[in-house]
Write an enzyme that holds these catalytic residues in place. Structure first.
Site, PDB file in Angstrom:
ATOM      1  CE1 TYR A   1      29.173  39.768  30.274  1.00  0.00           C
ATOM      2  CE2 TYR A   1      28.342  38.815  32.213  1.00  0.00           C
ATOM      3  CZ  TYR A   1      28.727  39.976  31.506  1.00  0.00           C
ATOM      4  OH  TYR A   1      28.377  41.280  32.083  1.00  0.00           O
ATOM      5  CB  SER A   2      29.459  33.028  25.023  1.00  0.00           C
ATOM      6  OG  SER A   2      28.149  32.957  24.665  1.00  0.00           O
TER       7      SER A   2
ATOM      8  CB  CYS B   1      27.749  34.166  18.450  1.00  0.00           C
ATOM      9  SG  CYS B   1      27.763  34.799  20.273  1.00  0.00           S
TER      10      CYS B   1
ATOM     11  CD  GLU C   1      24.185  32.065  22.813  1.00  0.00           C
ATOM     12  OE1 GLU C   1      23.595  31.047  22.892  1.00  0.00           O
ATOM     13  OE2 GLU C   1      25.136  32.337  23.711  1.00  0.00           O
TER      14      GLU C   1
ATOM     15  CE1 TYR D   1      26.177  40.784  21.883  1.00  0.00           C
ATOM     16  CE2 TYR D   1      26.322  38.293  22.103  1.00  0.00           C
ATOM     17  CZ  TYR D   1      27.018  39.364  22.012  1.00  0.00           C
ATOM     18  OH  TYR D   1      28.172  39.415  21.277  1.00  0.00           O
TER      19      TYR D   1
END
Ligand code: A2P
Length: 415
Positions: free
Chosen positions: A205-206, A373, A413, A415
């Protein structure tokens, strides 16, 4: 007389078991299923890996980026690698060895064991941080030596009547050192085992808080976690770690590893501008960076902040209330809502096009860094939009893109 055939040398791809956090990212990313794991290690099958590098950029620790020159017939087997506690040392090669380019599957050059050639990059973003980024600490706590953090806050940051259940979770590290920078991430080890009886792998987790803590001066940090109830195809699944985290109560404890990340970092020099592009929980690093700027608003050091933030509706946009309270001359906010009743569907890339002149002005400034992101799908859309706004002004995107990557000014970043 026949000349002796050169021995075939393989640039064998290996994963460092001392650093790997078993997050499964590499196994999920590998397009040809060359990566596998057991309860001990994640490993690369030398008979399948073609060195495509797809797994390297997403790895949060860099443990994936290890290579050994070996004679192909002596390559480390999957079974060998599963038993390792550490990587083997580089062994000298026999004199008559020749290196094989795995992608082309051809002998390309004779080698010594001195080193492995630089591998091509598979990411549209930079693999270096901005020149002025502060020094990040990484891998201080590993899966063998996790740190225990205490939950000091857990509340929902999206409308209670929506399907997007996103939580802001604050973890405190007490007396234990846990130095972080905006843009870095941590790993959470959920308790329990998977269907095969193996311990759950770590989830990454960021950080949503800046380097000096969720509360300035405290040894704590925050995360933005979406409760996962369906997969990318819309099938019903219960995310192991997200549900665990979203259900935590105050004073519960959590096993944490990290920190991770040494490239998706903000510039540290005065008057640096940030273009931040995100969807959903991809807002975490943007919140961290924005908060870093907000805390020094009086110092006059700040450059400009421009935010493109995508969500289904205002009520599903995490941190909507606090975000809208920020002064307009502090941050230029552009919300792309895709399912707001009575409004056309908008994505972040649509707004980048609409704000072309302002984006171009920032792109022309070498003090500007861009951060993207969120959903993987937006990568292509964002790159296309950046290309369009550049080309419209008669500039060459290929050259600018290359400069942005080389100077550590464009980071993804997804996902
Ligand atoms: P959509 O309404 O089409 O799903 P989520 O809520 O699933 O995390 O998504 C956050 C936002 O990102 C939503 O508005 C979603 O729109 C949007 N989105 C989905 N796909 C893309 C894409 N390829 N590029 C940009 N935004 C996207």
């Amino acid at each position: 007389m026949n000349a002796a055939l050169p021995m075939e040398v393989l640039k064998q791809h290996l994963i460092d078991p001392e650093i790997c956090i078993r997050c499964n990212t590499c196994e999920e990313t590998c397009p040809i299923d060359a990566i596998t794991h057991d309860s001990n290690n994640y490993v690369v099958d030398p008979d399948i890996c073609n060195g495509c590098m797809a797994c390297v950029p997403p790895c949060p620790t860099g443990s994936i980026d290890n290579w050994r020159l070996v004679v192909r017939s002596d390559a480390y087997s999957v079974q060998d690698q599963l038993s390792w506690d550490e990587l083997p040392r580089e062994q000298p090669l026999p004199a008559a060895a020749a290196i094989v380019d795995e992608a082309a599957n051809a002998v390309v050059e004779p080698v010594s064991s001195a080193g492995v050639a630089a591998m091509p990059s598979a990411t549209p973003g930079a693999s270096v941080p901005p020149w002025s980024a502060a020094h990040p600490y990484v891998n201080l706590y590993t899966h063998k030596t996790p740190v225990t953090a205490t939950v000091v806050g857990n509340y929902r940051v999206t409308g209670a009547d929506t399907d997007s259940d996103i939580h802001h979770i604050v973890l405190d590290f007490g007396e234990l050192p846990f130095p972080v920078l905006e843009g870095q991430s941590i790993g959470i080890l959920p308790p329990g085992t998977d269907a095969q009886g193996r311990p759950h792998h770590a989830r990454q987790y960021s950080l949503a808080s800046p380097r000096d803590g969720e509360r300035a001066g405290y040894n704590n940090l925050s995360l933005t976690v979406k409760r996962v109830t369906e997969d990318h195809q819309g099938q019903s699944v219960n995310g192991v770690c997200s549900n665990y985290l979203c259900d935590l109560a105050k004073n519960d404890t959590v096993q944490v590893i990290g920190p991770f990340g040494h490239t998706f970092l903000m510039p540290n020099h005065p008057r640096a501008n940030l273009i931040m592009i995100c969807t959903g929980t991809g807002s975490a690093p943007m919140r961290a960076m924005t908060e870093r700027y907000r805390r020094r608003i009086e110092t006059g050091e700040n450059g400009r902040l421009m935010l493109f933030f995508g969500a289904r509706t205002e009520r599903e946009l995490p941190y909507f209330g606090p975000l809208m309270k920020l002064p307009r001359d502090f941050i230029d906010i552009n919300l792309a809502l895709s399912r707001e009743a009575g409004q056309p569907k908008r994505y972040v890339q649509d707004l980048i096009r609409e704000r072309a002149a302002a984006v171009r002005e920032l792109l022309a400034d070498r003090n500007t860094c861009i951060y993207v992101c969120g959903l993987k799908g937006m990568e292509v859309g964002v790159l296309d939009a950046l290309r369009e706004v550049t080309v419209q002004a008669g500039q060459d995107w290929t050259i600018l893109h290359d400069v942005l990557r080389r100077e550590g000014r464009l980071h993804f970043e997804t996902y």
